[in-house]
Design a protein around this motif. Structure first.
Motif, PDB file in Angstrom:
ATOM      1  N   ARG A 101       0.933  -1.345  -0.164  1.00  0.00           N
ATOM      2  CA  ARG A 101      -0.335   0.241   0.372  1.00  0.00           C
ATOM      3  C   ARG A 101       0.476   1.257  -0.191  1.00  0.00           C
ATOM      4  O   ARG A 101       0.517   2.637   0.171  1.00  0.00           O
ATOM      5  CB  ARG A 101      -0.880   0.183   1.025  1.00  0.00           C
ATOM      6  N   ARG A 102       2.293   1.125   0.190  1.00  0.00           N
ATOM      7  CA  ARG A 102       2.654   2.295   0.408  1.00  0.00           C
ATOM      8  C   ARG A 102       3.610   2.412  -1.580  1.00  0.00           C
ATOM      9  O   ARG A 102       3.429   1.889  -1.870  1.00  0.00           O
ATOM     10  CB  ARG A 102       4.210   2.304   1.009  1.00  0.00           C
ATOM     11  N   SER A 103       4.253   3.476  -1.538  1.00  0.00           N
ATOM     12  CA  SER A 103       4.726   4.020  -2.826  1.00  0.00           C
ATOM     13  C   SER A 103       6.134   3.402  -2.911  1.00  0.00           C
ATOM     14  O   SER A 103       6.583   2.574  -2.034  1.00  0.00           O
ATOM     15  CB  SER A 103       4.708   6.074  -3.206  1.00  0.00           C
ATOM     16  N   LEU A 104       5.924   3.263  -4.320  1.00  0.00           N
ATOM     17  CA  LEU A 104       7.544   2.943  -5.018  1.00  0.00           C
ATOM     18  C   LEU A 104       8.829   2.720  -4.487  1.00  0.00           C
ATOM     19  O   LEU A 104       9.396   1.710  -3.863  1.00  0.00           O
ATOM     20  CB  LEU A 104       7.578   3.095  -6.780  1.00  0.00           C
ATOM     21  N   ASP A 105       8.937   4.181  -3.978  1.00  0.00           N
ATOM     22  CA  ASP A 105      10.159   4.416  -3.377  1.00  0.00           C
ATOM     23  C   ASP A 105      10.721   4.399  -2.468  1.00  0.00           C
ATOM     24  O   ASP A 105      11.785   3.571  -1.669  1.00  0.00           O
ATOM     25  CB  ASP A 105      10.549   6.130  -3.690  1.00  0.00           C
ATOM     26  N   PHE A 106       9.384   4.211  -1.150  1.00  0.00           N
ATOM     27  CA  PHE A 106       9.013   3.458  -0.215  1.00  0.00           C
ATOM     28  C   PHE A 106      10.037   2.088   0.254  1.00  0.00           C
ATOM     29  O   PHE A 106      10.233   2.046   1.257  1.00  0.00           O
ATOM     30  CB  PHE A 106       7.553   3.891   0.884  1.00  0.00           C
ATOM     31  N   THR A 107       9.538   0.986  -0.690  1.00  0.00           N
ATOM     32  CA  THR A 107       9.240  -0.113  -1.306  1.00  0.00           C
ATOM     33  C   THR A 107      10.859  -0.091  -1.242  1.00  0.00           C
ATOM     34  O   THR A 107      11.717  -1.164  -0.844  1.00  0.00           O
ATOM     35  CB  THR A 107       8.329  -0.677  -1.074  1.00  0.00           C
ATOM     36  N   VAL A 108      11.486   0.292  -2.039  1.00  0.00           N
ATOM     37  CA  VAL A 108      12.794   0.415  -2.557  1.00  0.00           C
ATOM     38  C   VAL A 108      13.637   0.740  -1.381  1.00  0.00           C
ATOM     39  O   VAL A 108      14.728  -0.292  -0.704  1.00  0.00           O
ATOM     40  CB  VAL A 108      13.239   1.955  -3.549  1.00  0.00           C
ATOM     41  N   GLY A 109      13.475   1.554  -0.991  1.00  0.00           N
ATOM     42  CA  GLY A 109      14.269   1.997   0.925  1.00  0.00           C
ATOM     43  C   GLY A 109      14.021   1.087   1.861  1.00  0.00           C
ATOM     44  O   GLY A 109      15.184   0.249   1.920  1.00  0.00           O
ATOM     45  N   VAL A 110      13.069   0.221   2.030  1.00  0.00           N
ATOM     46  CA  VAL A 110      13.000  -0.924   2.938  1.00  0.00           C
ATOM     47  C   VAL A 110      13.663  -1.720   2.050  1.00  0.00           C
ATOM     48  O   VAL A 110      14.335  -2.748   2.911  1.00  0.00           O
ATOM     49  CB  VAL A 110      11.132  -1.257   3.457  1.00  0.00           C
ATOM     50  N   ILE A 111      13.490  -1.733   1.253  1.00  0.00           N
ATOM     51  CA  ILE A 111      14.122  -3.375   0.938  1.00  0.00           C
ATOM     52  C   ILE A 111      15.616  -3.213   0.758  1.00  0.00           C
ATOM     53  O   ILE A 111      16.380  -4.216   1.089  1.00  0.00           O
ATOM     54  CB  ILE A 111      14.248  -3.962  -0.780  1.00  0.00           C
ATOM     55  N   ILE A 112      16.269  -2.425   0.732  1.00  0.00           N
ATOM     56  CA  ILE A 112      17.960  -1.947   1.013  1.00  0.00           C
ATOM     57  C   ILE A 112      18.221  -1.806   2.500  1.00  0.00           C
ATOM     58  O   ILE A 112      19.414  -2.579   2.619  1.00  0.00           O
ATOM     59  CB  ILE A 112      18.328  -0.557   0.056  1.00  0.00           C
ATOM     60  N   HIS A 113      16.882  -1.330   3.437  1.00  0.00           N
ATOM     61  CA  HIS A 113      17.231  -1.137   4.446  1.00  0.00           C
ATOM     62  C   HIS A 113      16.855  -2.481   5.525  1.00  0.00           C
ATOM     63  O   HIS A 113      18.968  -2.984   6.505  1.00  0.00           O
ATOM     64  CB  HIS A 113      16.096  -0.520   5.445  1.00  0.00           C
ATOM     65  N   GLU A 114      16.361  -3.205   4.523  1.00  0.00           N
ATOM     66  CA  GLU A 114      16.273  -4.781   5.076  1.00  0.00           C
ATOM     67  C   GLU A 114      17.207  -5.710   4.412  1.00  0.00           C
ATOM     68  O   GLU A 114      18.268  -6.433   5.582  1.00  0.00           O
ATOM     69  CB  GLU A 114      15.180  -5.805   5.345  1.00  0.00           C
ATOM     70  N   THR A 115      18.122  -5.322   3.833  1.00  0.00           N
ATOM     71  CA  THR A 115      19.341  -6.011   3.195  1.00  0.00           C
ATOM     72  C   THR A 115      20.636  -5.130   3.894  1.00  0.00           C
ATOM     73  O   THR A 115      21.408  -6.283   4.276  1.00  0.00           O
ATOM     74  CB  THR A 115      19.631  -5.424   1.430  1.00  0.00           C
ATOM     75  N   TYR A 116      20.644  -4.386   5.020  1.00  0.00           N
ATOM     76  CA  TYR A 116      21.482  -4.041   5.337  1.00  0.00           C
ATOM     77  C   TYR A 116      21.862  -4.935   6.688  1.00  0.00           C
ATOM     78  O   TYR A 116      22.800  -4.726   7.466  1.00  0.00           O
ATOM     79  CB  TYR A 116      21.663  -2.497   5.053  1.00  0.00           C
ATOM     80  N   HIS A 117      20.316  -4.992   6.964  1.00  0.00           N
ATOM     81  CA  HIS A 117      20.021  -6.221   7.941  1.00  0.00           C
ATOM     82  C   HIS A 117      20.650  -7.351   7.597  1.00  0.00           C
ATOM     83  O   HIS A 117      21.400  -8.056   8.625  1.00  0.00           O
ATOM     84  CB  HIS A 117      18.813  -5.712   8.730  1.00  0.00           C
TER      85      HIS A 117
END
Lengths: 146, 132
Positions: A101-117
């Motif tokens: 339900r969120r925007s595309l750029d937000f999804t991009v950000g979350v993917i990168i954030h979790e990848t760094y975890h």
């Protein structure tokens, strides 16, 4: 007649297989990127796939980081809650991204954030939100044009 | 002859049904091979001004309209990063543009939206051309 019928059945199942494969996996042969996308009750993986494509073209280095460190993106709600992301220790290379339900750029950000975890866990370092947020913001700067 | 005529009528009916269905969630201009999906938020939307802005571009700026049709396939009526402060944007690596919600339906608001759409369509064009 039987051969024609057999061809019809095979074509149907092949098409069905392709559709299911396309729905459940992200495959980019040229960059050797293969990611399984676990679907949730929202039954849509399109935002995740679009976000991966955004990374592929707009931030190739980050895209490689994701491809090398993540093999499953689970779209079910987890510790990140609705519209968030999560990485659970012990689930190596598996991240949760529930951002339909969120925007595309937000999804991009979350993917990168979790990848760094995932990277922090792999390298045996303690989980640091600061490092993940910095990586996320750097990527978003490259991707979003106002 | 009657059979062929029946088939043609059936085809026309099916064509129009599809046309109206697609038109309910997208902007479709068959003669210019232009298809742009318009995605809105559930709570509020002003989709009509987006359609009007696209039509305005078609009438007044053919070059911008062609750029839009070639380099944009989805317009979201929501702010970037779901943040009201962020406003409108283009996401590189996609053909998607985000337009900040605006409840204004006046002619000036439509004109402003047309300018915004034109600007972000050019961003998309520049991005994809830079990869060539």
């Amino acid at each position: 007649m039987t051969v024609i019928r057999l061809i019809k059945y095979l074509s149907f199942f092949f098409l069905l297989f392709l559709l299911l494969f396309n729905y459940l996996f992200y495959l980019d042969i040229s960059n050797r990127c293969f990611i399984r996308i676990k679907t949730s009750f929202e039954f849509s993986n399109s935002t995740i796939k679009k976000a991966l494509k955004v990374l592929r073209y707009a931030s190739p280095k980050d895209y490689q980081t994701v491809c090398q460190n993540v093999d499953t993106i689970n779209t079910n709600v987890s510790c990140g809650g609705f519209g968030g992301g999560c990485f659970q220790h012990g689930e190596e290379k598996n991240i949760y991204v529930s951002t339909y339900r969120r925007s595309l750029d937000f999804t991009v950000g979350v993917i990168i954030h979790e990848t760094y975890h995932v990277i922090q866990y792999k390298e045996g370092r303690p989980s640091s939100e600061t490092e993940c947020n910095i990586a996320m913001n750097e990527t978003l700067k490259k991707v979003v044009e106002f | 002859m009657e059979k062929i005529l029946r088939k043609i009528i059936l085809f026309i009916i099916i064509f129009f049904i599809f046309y109206f269905i697609i038109n309910s969630f997208a902007y479709l201009d068959i003669s210019n091979l232009c298809y742009i999906r318009i995605s809105e938020t559930f709570s509020r939307s002003n989709e009509e001004t987006i359609r009007a802005a696209i039509k305005l571009l078609k009438r007044q700026d053919r070059e911008a309209y062609q750029t839009l049709c070639s380099y944009v396939n989805e317009i979201f009526e929501k702010s970037c990063s779901n943040s009201e402060e962020s406003g409108s944007c283009y996401i590189k690596g996609s053909k998607a543009i985000f337009l900040k919600y605006n409840s204004d339906t006046s002619d000036s608001a439509i004109k402003q939206r047309a300018e915004e759409i034109k600007k972000y369509a050019n961003y998309s064009k520049n991005f994809w051309n830079s990869l060539k």
